[in-house]
Design a protein around this motif. Structure first.
Motif, PDB file in Angstrom:
ATOM      1  N   ASP A 104       0.803  -1.242   0.000  1.00  0.00           N
ATOM      2  CA  ASP A 104       0.000   0.000   0.000  1.00  0.00           C
ATOM      3  C   ASP A 104       0.831   1.285   0.000  1.00  0.00           C
ATOM      4  O   ASP A 104       0.258   2.370   0.111  1.00  0.00           O
ATOM      5  N   ASP A 107      -1.106   3.392  -4.006  1.00  0.00           N
ATOM      6  CA  ASP A 107       0.183   2.890  -4.510  1.00  0.00           C
ATOM      7  C   ASP A 107       0.173   2.596  -6.014  1.00  0.00           C
ATOM      8  O   ASP A 107       1.251   2.465  -6.613  1.00  0.00           O
ATOM      9  N   ARG A 126      -7.553  -8.557  -0.192  1.00  0.00           N
ATOM     10  CA  ARG A 126      -7.291  -7.706   0.975  1.00  0.00           C
ATOM     11  C   ARG A 126      -7.969  -8.271   2.223  1.00  0.00           C
ATOM     12  O   ARG A 126      -7.452  -8.138   3.328  1.00  0.00           O
TER      13      ARG A 126
HETATM   14  N1  HSE Z   1      -1.702  -2.343  -2.464  1.00  0.00           N
HETATM   15  C1  HSE Z   1      -2.871  -2.901  -3.060  1.00  0.00           C
HETATM   16  C2  HSE Z   1      -3.025  -4.335  -2.600  1.00  0.00           C
HETATM   17  C3  HSE Z   1      -2.726  -2.857  -4.561  1.00  0.00           C
HETATM   18  O1  HSE Z   1      -2.028  -5.058  -2.619  1.00  0.00           O
HETATM   19  O2  HSE Z   1      -4.124  -4.733  -2.207  1.00  0.00           O
HETATM   20  C4  HSE Z   1      -3.926  -3.378  -5.299  1.00  0.00           C
HETATM   21  O3  HSE Z   1      -4.892  -2.383  -5.461  1.00  0.00           O
END
Ligand code: HSE
Length: 308
Positions: A20, A138, A184
């Motif tokens: 992120d 990100d 996530r």
């Molecule tokens: N940083 C985010 C994740 C990128 O790894 O969930 C994907 O949107």
């Protein structure tokens, strides 16, 4: 300004240890967009590609960002947005954020560049949040700034553009579905302090390695103790891709964003192409449909090609 043509790069988020917060832009693939001012108010979206994405402006990232910009700029004209996506939706290389970023950059030119890059990240985040259900920048930040970026904070938005030496990325996109929201939801809410220490040490040393052009340090720092161990089960043949790529001379890599794409970084194009061959040798026998890309890490973010 009546009409603006924009290209927006694909991006790799996380860069292994920087969940992120770290990301970089690729030279290809990229999306193309035409943003046109119309006298009649409202937002109309068309897609010139085969991906069947919604054209409902309240559901489409581009529509959400355009509406936010019209409101913030307090203007009463309308816009037509024609999108030609080359970055496959759901690939893990910033397809949704490319739509958001391209709209922000194109609309900004129509609005006489009144928003700063930082404000564009904030505006593009409105679209990205719709796509992934969480506010993380990100992918959006390197899409706007180009090169490598670090997101120090999203509230308020604070972005650091990072120095970096020449680098090449090899990407493999296995055509399996990984939804960002689901990828996530499986992550731990808490991490042991010892693990966190090692992770933030890696983020710091990766940033230092990039600034110094120290390829050895870049390589050693691409280690993820928090996210990859949980997500690896979603990404077919991740370990084989990593070990075949390292044997071909790559500096390191891992899951691109939330996947399913994987990326590996190399010092030169020649090595990046050997890494691509190594990836083919792993995937050819899996029966999974896949695509590969070799691309320089791009110092430019989304840019206006022509405006009339
Ligand atoms: N940083 C985010 C994740 C990128 O790894 O969930 C994907 O949107």
């Amino acid at each position: 300004m009546q009409e603006v043509r924009v290209i927006t790069p694909a991006t790799v988020a996380n860069v292994v240890c920087g969940f992120d917060c770290l990301g970089f832009a690729l030279s290809e693939p990229f999306d193309e967009m035409l943003v046109r001012r119309t006298a009649e108010p409202g937002i109309r979206i068309t897609h010139n590609d085969e991906f069947n994405l919604t054209t409902d402006p309240r559901q489409n990232m581009a529509g959400v960002v355009a509406a936010a910009m019209l409101e913030r700029a307090d203007v009463d004209f309308g816009v037509e947005i024609e999108i030609t996506k080359h970055i496959m939706p759901g690939s893990g290389i910033g397809s949704s954020s490319a739509s958001a970023v391209g709209t922000a950059v194109g609309m900004n030119r129509l609005l006489d560049d009144r928003f700063s890059q930082l404000e564009l990240v904030d505006l593009a985040l409105e679209g990205e949040t719709l796509a992934s259900g969480s506010r993380h920048a990100d992918n959006v930040a390197p899409g706007v700034y180009g090169g490598f970026t670090l997101v120090r904070s999203v509230d308020p938005v604070d972005i650091v553009g990072l120095e970096h030496p020449p680098l090449w990325a090899t990407i493999i996109h296995p055509q399996v579905e990984v939804k960002t929201a689901e990828a996530r939801s499986i992550l731990p809410a808490q991490v042991p302090l010892k693990t966190a220490i090692r992770q933030w040490s890696n983020v710091g040393s990766l940033v230092a390695g990039l600034a110094a052009g120290d390829y050895g340090l870049i390589s050693r720092s691409m280690e993820d103790l928090i996210v990859e161990p949980v997500r690896r089960s979603l990404i077919p043949h991740l370990d084989e891709i990593k070990s075949a790529s390292m044997a071909a001379g790559s500096l390191g890599g891992g899951i691109s964003g939330s996947g399913p794409s994987m990326f590996m970084l190399s010092e030169t194009e020649v090595t990046a192409r050997s890494v691509e061959k190594a990836m083919h040798s792993v995937y050819r026998q899996t029966g999974i449909k896949y695509k590969t890309y070799v691309s320089a890490v791009c110092r430019d973010g989304a840019r206006v090609l022509d405006a009339a």
